[in-house]
Design a protein around this motif. Structure first.
Motif, PDB file in Angstrom:
ATOM      1  N   THR A  61       6.627  -9.338   9.047  1.00 56.08           N
ATOM      2  CA  THR A  61       5.253  -9.861   8.906  1.00 56.08           C
ATOM      3  C   THR A  61       4.607 -10.145  10.263  1.00 56.08           C
ATOM      4  N   ARG A 120      -0.929  -3.751  10.523  1.00 55.19           N
ATOM      5  CA  ARG A 120      -1.735  -4.787   9.887  1.00 55.19           C
ATOM      6  C   ARG A 120      -3.181  -4.303   9.801  1.00 55.19           C
ATOM      7  N   GLY A 124      -3.908 -12.173   5.898  1.00 54.54           N
ATOM      8  CA  GLY A 124      -3.115 -12.469   4.704  1.00 54.54           C
ATOM      9  C   GLY A 124      -1.832 -13.130   5.104  1.00 54.54           C
ATOM     10  N   LYS A 125      -1.273 -13.877   4.173  1.00 54.14           N
ATOM     11  CA  LYS A 125      -0.011 -14.569   4.445  1.00 54.14           C
ATOM     12  C   LYS A 125       1.149 -13.634   4.208  1.00 54.14           C
ATOM     13  N   ALA A 180       1.175  -9.748   2.948  1.00 51.29           N
ATOM     14  CA  ALA A 180      -0.173  -9.340   2.534  1.00 51.29           C
ATOM     15  C   ALA A 180      -0.978  -8.923   3.760  1.00 51.29           C
ATOM     16  N   GLY A 181      -1.745  -7.857   3.635  1.00 52.07           N
ATOM     17  CA  GLY A 181      -2.570  -7.398   4.765  1.00 52.07           C
ATOM     18  C   GLY A 181      -1.885  -6.347   5.619  1.00 52.07           C
ATOM     19  N   GLY A 227      -3.253  -2.883   2.409  1.00 57.19           N
ATOM     20  CA  GLY A 227      -2.765  -4.266   2.386  1.00 57.19           C
ATOM     21  C   GLY A 227      -1.504  -4.477   1.571  1.00 57.19           C
ATOM     22  N   LYS A 228      -0.999  -3.402   0.944  1.00 58.13           N
ATOM     23  CA  LYS A 228       0.199  -3.548   0.096  1.00 58.13           C
ATOM     24  C   LYS A 228       1.403  -2.776   0.651  1.00 58.13           C
TER      25      LYS A 228
END
Ligand SMILES: Cc1cc2nc3c(=O)[nH]c(=O)nc-3n(C[C@H](O)[C@H](O)[C@H](O)COP(=O)(O)OP(=O)(O)OC[C@H]3O[C@@H](n4cnc5c(N)ncnc54)[C@H](O)[C@@H]3O)c2cc1C
Length: 401
Positions: A137, A180, A184-185, A188-189, A237-238
C-alpha cells in the motif's frame, strides 16, 4: 470425501513433465545457472508441450488446467531445474496470466496471452519498489489518465523477468504493474496496468543475484510511460485486490516448487548415503543420518499436502464452491513453511556429502540458493505469518488507527 489419487489426466501429465524434467532440465541445471539464462530451446520445448499456457483457456492457446494440476506440473519442473529458474518462469506467467485472463480487456488478452502460451512473450508482476516491498500500500508509482491515455511515473525493483521481457523473448514482454491512481485507505486507490517493458519512457536495470540466476531480477524506472486505456487491468482503484488473488495463486505454486526441489535433493542425498562409507559402514546405517532423513521427508511431505490443499481451495473458489478465506489461509501457511522446510532439508542432505557438498560437483547448493529466494519473493515469510494471524484474530488486530 478425500481422494489423494491424481486423475488419469494428471498422472499422464506428471509422467510427461517428469521425463522432460529428468532428461532435459536436471542435466542442464548448472548450465542454466552459469549461463544466466533459460536456453531458448528449453522454453520452446515447454511451449511445444503446452506447459506455458496450461492454466489459460483454449481461446488463448492454453489448456484450462486447474490450480492443483498446475501445482503438480510445477513440482515436476522443480525436481529437474533445482535452481528454480525454470519453475519461476513457469509460475509467474501461469499465475499472472490467469489474473490477466480474468481481469484484462479482450483486446489486451488477445494481444498478450497467446504469445505467453507459445513461449514468445514474457509476462511478469511488478509490485515491489526500491523503498517498499512487503507494504504494497506504500507504493509511490503514480498513474493518471490524461487525454484518454494512462501515464505512469515511478520505479519498480527486484522484479523477476526484466531481461527476458527486454532482450530474450522474441515478442518482448510486459509486467502487471501496480500504481496509485487515487486516494484511499490501504489497497484502495491502487490500480494494475499491463506495461510492456519496451515502451517509451522505461529504463531497465539488472541485479546480480547469488542464486536462481537463470531468470533475471531487475527493475525499471518509468518516466511518463504512456499506455492505452485498454492496459488497465480490472477496475480503476481495485488493482490491489487483483494482485492479492495473483499472489495467492503464485504462493500455492511456490509451495509445490520448494517441495519438488527439496525432494529431489533428498533423493540425491539418499543415493549418496547408500554408497558412501565411514567407520566401516554406509552413512545410511547411522541412526543420526536416518532420523534427519525421516524428519525432513515427513515435514516436506506435510507442507506439500498443505500446498495442494491451498491450490485445491483455489480451484473450489473458482468453481464457486470455496471462499477467499479458505484459499488465502491454506496458501499462506504453505508459503510460510515451504521455503524454510525445504532449505533445512536441503542443508541437511548437503551435510551428508561432506567436503564434496561445498564443491560444484554436488548440485545441492543450486537447490539451497533457489528455495532461499522464496523466503522473500512473492511475499516474505513474515508476511505469510501476518496473513495467517490476521485470518485467525480478525482484521481489527492489524489496524494502526
Ligand atoms: C529473487 C527475487 C525475485 C523477486 N521477484 C519479484 C517480482 O517478480 N515482482 C515483484 O513485485 N517483487 C519481486 N520480488 C520482491 C519481493 O516480493 C520482496 O522482496 C518482498 O515482498 C519483501 O519486500 P522487500 O524486499 O522490500 O523487504 P521489506 O518489505 O523491506 O522487508 C524487509 C524484512 O522485514 C520483514 N518485515 C516487513 N514487515 C514486517 C512486519 N510487519 N512484521 C515482521 N516482519 C516484517 C520482511 O519480512 C523482510 O524480512 C522478488 C524478490 C526476490 C528476492
Amino acid at each position: 470425501m478425500i481422494d489423494f489419487e491424481p486423475t488419469e489426466e494428471q498422472r499422464m501429465l506428471k509422467k510427461t513433465v517428469r521425463e522432460f524434467s529428468q532428461k532435459v532440465l536436471f542435466p542442464r541445471a548448472r548450465e542454466i545457472e552459469k549461463g544466466e539464462k533459460i536456453p531458448d530451446d528449453i522454453i520452446k520445448q515447454m511451449a511445444d508441450m503446452g506447459i506455458l499456457g496450461i492454466g489459460l483457456s483454449p481461446e488463448y492457446g492454453g489448456s484450462g488446467m486447474d490450480p492443483v494440476t498446475v501445482g503438480l506440473v510445477a513440482e515436476e519442473l522443480a525436481r529437474g531445474d533445482i535452481t528454480c529458474a525454470v519453475p519461476v518462469f513457469f509460475l509467474v506467467q501461469t499465475a499472472w496470466g490467469c489474473v490477466l485472463q480474468k481481469y484484462g480487456s479482450d483486446e489486451l488478452k488477445g494481444r498478450v496471452l497467446p504469445g505467453v502460451a507459445a513461449g514468445k512473450q514474457f509476462l511478469g508482476i511488478a509490485s515491489t519498489e526500491p523503498d517498499t516491498g512487503s507494504d504494497v500500500t506504500a507504493i509511490r508509482t503514480r498513474g493518471a489518465m490524461l487525454g484518454g491515455r494512462w501515464h505512469l511515473d515511478g520505479e519498480k525493483m527486484f522484479i523477476s523477468g526484466v531481461r527476458e521481457s527486454v532482450h530474450q523473448m522474441p515478442g518482448g514482454g510486459g509486467h502487471l504493474t501496480l500504481a496509485r491512481t487515487g486516494a484511499g485507505k490501504g489497497g484502495a486507490g491502487i490500480s494494475m496496468f499491463y506495461v510492456p517493458l519496451t515502451s517509451r519512457g522505461i529504463d531497465p536495470t539488472y541485479l546480480e543475484d547469488w542464486g536462481r540466476r537463470g531468470i533475471s531480477t531487475g527493475g525499471f524506472a518509468m518516466v511518463d510511460v504512456e499506455l492505452p486505456a485498454s492496459h488497465l487491468i480490472g477496475e480503476e482503484g481495485k488493482g490491489f485486490y487483483a494482485a492479492m488473488e495473483g499472489f495467492d495463486y503464485a504462493r500455492g505454486i511456490i509451495g509445490m516448487i520448494c517441495c519438488g526441489v527439496a525432494q529431489r535433493c533428498m533423493e540425491l542425498g539418499i543415493d549418496h548415503i547408500k554408497g558412501r562409507k565411514a567407520f566401516g559402514q554406509h552413512l545410511g546405517k547411522f541412526e543420526g543420518v536416518q532420523f534427519k532423513l525421516a524428519e525432513n521427508w515427513a515435514q516436506v511431505e506435510a507442507v506439500r499436502l498443505l500446498a495442494l490443499r491451498g491450490l485445491w481451495a483455489l480451484k473450489t473458489e473458482r468453481e464457486g464452491r470455496g471462499s477467499r478465506f479458505a484459499s488465502t489461509m491454506a496458501i499462506a501457511m504453505a508459503k510460510m513453511l515451504a521455503p524454510v522446510q525445504a532449505f533445512g532439508a536441503i542443508n541437511d542432505a548437503m551435510q551428508w556429502f561432506g567436503a564434496m557438498g561445498y564443491t560444484e560437483d554436488c548440485p545441492l547448493e543450486l537447490g539451497l540458493k533457489g528455495v532461499r529466494s522464496y523466503m522473500w519473493a512473492e511475499g516474505a515469510t513474515e508476511i505469510q505469518k501476518l496473513i495467517v494471524a490476521r485470518e485467525l484474530l480478525g482484521r481489527d488486530f492489524f489496524r494502526n488507527d
